[in-house]
Write a protein that holds these residues in place. Structure first.
Motif, PDB file in Angstrom:
ATOM      1  N   ASN A  90      68.058  79.103  36.688  1.00  0.00           N
ATOM      2  CA  ASN A  90      68.948  78.791  35.297  1.00  0.00           C
ATOM      3  C   ASN A  90      68.318  77.878  34.345  1.00  0.00           C
ATOM      4  O   ASN A  90      68.436  78.177  33.272  1.00  0.00           O
ATOM      5  N   LEU A  91      67.411  77.107  34.703  1.00  0.00           N
ATOM      6  CA  LEU A  91      66.433  76.539  33.699  1.00  0.00           C
ATOM      7  C   LEU A  91      65.538  77.335  33.110  1.00  0.00           C
ATOM      8  O   LEU A  91      65.324  77.397  31.894  1.00  0.00           O
ATOM      9  N   ARG A  92      65.065  78.306  33.819  1.00  0.00           N
ATOM     10  CA  ARG A  92      64.084  79.470  33.007  1.00  0.00           C
ATOM     11  C   ARG A  92      64.903  80.199  32.284  1.00  0.00           C
ATOM     12  O   ARG A  92      64.597  80.510  31.032  1.00  0.00           O
ATOM     13  N   ALA A  93      66.180  80.403  32.745  1.00  0.00           N
ATOM     14  CA  ALA A  93      66.920  81.487  31.732  1.00  0.00           C
ATOM     15  C   ALA A  93      67.333  80.633  30.424  1.00  0.00           C
ATOM     16  O   ALA A  93      67.101  81.238  29.329  1.00  0.00           O
ATOM     17  N   ALA A  94      67.485  79.379  30.607  1.00  0.00           N
ATOM     18  CA  ALA A  94      67.862  78.592  29.320  1.00  0.00           C
ATOM     19  C   ALA A  94      66.687  78.489  28.511  1.00  0.00           C
ATOM     20  O   ALA A  94      66.727  78.770  27.049  1.00  0.00           O
ATOM     21  N   ASP A  95      65.353  78.528  29.100  1.00  0.00           N
ATOM     22  CA  ASP A  95      64.198  78.384  28.511  1.00  0.00           C
ATOM     23  C   ASP A  95      63.814  79.717  27.574  1.00  0.00           C
ATOM     24  O   ASP A  95      63.456  79.654  26.590  1.00  0.00           O
ATOM     25  N   LEU A  96      64.494  80.786  28.204  1.00  0.00           N
ATOM     26  CA  LEU A  96      64.374  82.022  27.667  1.00  0.00           C
ATOM     27  C   LEU A  96      65.580  82.509  26.712  1.00  0.00           C
ATOM     28  O   LEU A  96      65.553  83.674  26.208  1.00  0.00           O
ATOM     29  N   GLY A  97      66.217  81.570  26.343  1.00  0.00           N
ATOM     30  CA  GLY A  97      67.432  81.699  25.426  1.00  0.00           C
ATOM     31  C   GLY A  97      68.573  82.497  26.239  1.00  0.00           C
ATOM     32  O   GLY A  97      69.501  83.038  25.152  1.00  0.00           O
ATOM     33  N   LEU A  98      68.548  82.703  27.303  1.00  0.00           N
ATOM     34  CA  LEU A  98      69.542  83.422  28.115  1.00  0.00           C
ATOM     35  C   LEU A  98      70.564  82.415  28.691  1.00  0.00           C
ATOM     36  O   LEU A  98      70.278  81.010  28.877  1.00  0.00           O
ATOM     37  N   GLY A  99      71.727  82.817  29.195  1.00  0.00           N
ATOM     38  CA  GLY A  99      72.615  82.085  29.585  1.00  0.00           C
ATOM     39  C   GLY A  99      73.113  82.535  31.103  1.00  0.00           C
ATOM     40  O   GLY A  99      73.067  83.555  31.448  1.00  0.00           O
ATOM     41  N   THR A 100      73.316  81.749  31.984  1.00  0.00           N
ATOM     42  CA  THR A 100      73.996  81.861  33.333  1.00  0.00           C
ATOM     43  C   THR A 100      75.062  80.983  33.713  1.00  0.00           C
ATOM     44  O   THR A 100      75.338  80.039  32.994  1.00  0.00           O
ATOM     45  N   CYS A 101      75.469  81.242  34.640  1.00  0.00           N
ATOM     46  CA  CYS A 101      76.614  80.297  35.214  1.00  0.00           C
ATOM     47  C   CYS A 101      76.569  80.656  36.944  1.00  0.00           C
ATOM     48  O   CYS A 101      76.897  81.815  37.448  1.00  0.00           O
ATOM     49  N   TRP A 102      76.200  79.292  37.633  1.00  0.00           N
ATOM     50  CA  TRP A 102      76.288  79.445  38.870  1.00  0.00           C
ATOM     51  C   TRP A 102      77.663  79.654  39.442  1.00  0.00           C
ATOM     52  O   TRP A 102      78.675  78.867  39.141  1.00  0.00           O
ATOM     53  N   VAL A 103      77.977  80.651  40.298  1.00  0.00           N
ATOM     54  CA  VAL A 103      79.298  81.208  40.641  1.00  0.00           C
ATOM     55  C   VAL A 103      79.336  81.240  42.100  1.00  0.00           C
ATOM     56  O   VAL A 103      78.609  81.933  42.803  1.00  0.00           O
ATOM     57  N   MET A 104      80.158  80.190  42.772  1.00  0.00           N
ATOM     58  CA  MET A 104      80.075  80.293  44.150  1.00  0.00           C
ATOM     59  C   MET A 104      81.747  80.796  44.553  1.00  0.00           C
ATOM     60  O   MET A 104      81.957  80.706  45.951  1.00  0.00           O
ATOM     61  N   MET A 105      82.461  81.159  43.665  1.00  0.00           N
ATOM     62  CA  MET A 105      83.784  81.418  44.213  1.00  0.00           C
ATOM     63  C   MET A 105      83.886  83.151  44.195  1.00  0.00           C
ATOM     64  O   MET A 105      83.759  83.849  43.241  1.00  0.00           O
ATOM     65  N   PHE A 106      83.659  83.768  45.457  1.00  0.00           N
ATOM     66  CA  PHE A 106      83.602  84.832  45.556  1.00  0.00           C
ATOM     67  C   PHE A 106      83.836  85.266  47.178  1.00  0.00           C
ATOM     68  O   PHE A 106      83.766  84.345  48.142  1.00  0.00           O
ATOM     69  N   SER A 107      84.030  86.393  47.638  1.00  0.00           N
ATOM     70  CA  SER A 107      84.218  86.804  48.845  1.00  0.00           C
ATOM     71  C   SER A 107      82.865  87.294  49.272  1.00  0.00           C
ATOM     72  O   SER A 107      82.234  88.196  48.926  1.00  0.00           O
TER      73      SER A 107
END
Ligand SMILES: Cc1cc2nc3c(=O)[nH]c(=O)nc-3n(C[C@H](O)[C@H](O)[C@H](O)COP(=O)(O)O)c2cc1C
Length: 204
Positions: A142-159
């Motif tokens: 997540n931090l490296r993505a932010a560093d590269l100007g990218l966005g992420t979202c940690w998602v734990m709601m799934f089957s």
């Protein structure tokens, strides 16, 4: 970016531009995960990179989070439940000892077989232990993505079952998170946090 800058700049991003993310940048993100620390260096994290529209839509059908398939890439983050099996733990331990990690540390009371105790964890505890280790890799990414100007979202709601089935993953892999990755379409302000006074229980 300095570490603290990346920590402050990162947000959970839930709107993505249609712009593709290069394989090179995805590799950079995975590399940040690969370098994460872990107990006995067990490195239980495993990843599936999903780029195809078809598979992203299928994954979208296994989570109530509608933004997940709108990202051009979804990194499916897994742990290898076999990472705490005796053979693997002993291999990792041997690598550490060979690398001299305890050189200069008085270890006369330490029996390397102590590592084998880790392999006696019950399945539930092993799962939480491995998930904890997997989380470190995910946050590095997540931090490296932010560093590269990218966005992420940690998602734990799934089957978990559906994701494992659609990706035809062996039972040994437990899916712990979905990480949609893309160029952010929004620039949200910092989200609320507890104050330092609320999280610091005591200084003794
Ligand atoms: C372990 C974990 C699980 C999360 N699961 C979800 C999720 O399923 N769906 C979602 O929209 N956000 C999810 N989030 C994102 C959180 O809502 C978000 O981190 C929190 O609100 C703080 O916002 P920020 O990340 O922008 O600072 C999750 C975050 C973490 C760390």
């Amino acid at each position: 970016m300095e570490t603290m800058e990346a920590i402050k700049a990162r947000r959970s991003i839930r709107q993505f531009q249609e712009k593709e993310v290069s394989d090179e940048l995805i590799r950079e993100i995975l590399e940040a995960g690969r370098l994460a620390p872990s107990g006995v260096n067990c490195q239980p994290w495993r990843f599936v990179v999903v780029k195809s529209e078809e598979m992203r839509q299928k994954i979208g059908g296994a989570t109530p989070m509608p933004f997940v398939p709108t990202a051009p890439v979804i990194i499916v983050c897994c742990i290898d439940m076999e990472a705490v099996e005796k053979g693997q733990v002993m291999n990792r331990a041997r690598e550490l000892l060979d690398a001299g990690v305890f050189d200069g540390t008085p270890m006369e009371n330490f029996d390397p077989e102590t590592y084998a105790d880790m392999t006696k964890m019950d399945k539930e505890y092993a799962k939480s232990y491995l998930s904890l280790n997997g989380a470190i890799a995910i946050q590095n990414m997540n931090l490296r993505a932010a560093d590269l100007g990218l966005g992420t979202c940690w998602v734990m709601m799934f089957s978990r079952r559906k994701i494992r089935e659609m990706l035809e993953l062996e039972d040994r892999y437990d899916v712990i998170s979905l990480l949609p990755v893309g160029y952010p379409q929004h620039n949200p302000p910092p989200r609320p946090r507890l104050s330092l006074e609320e999280i610091l229980l005591k200084e003794v």
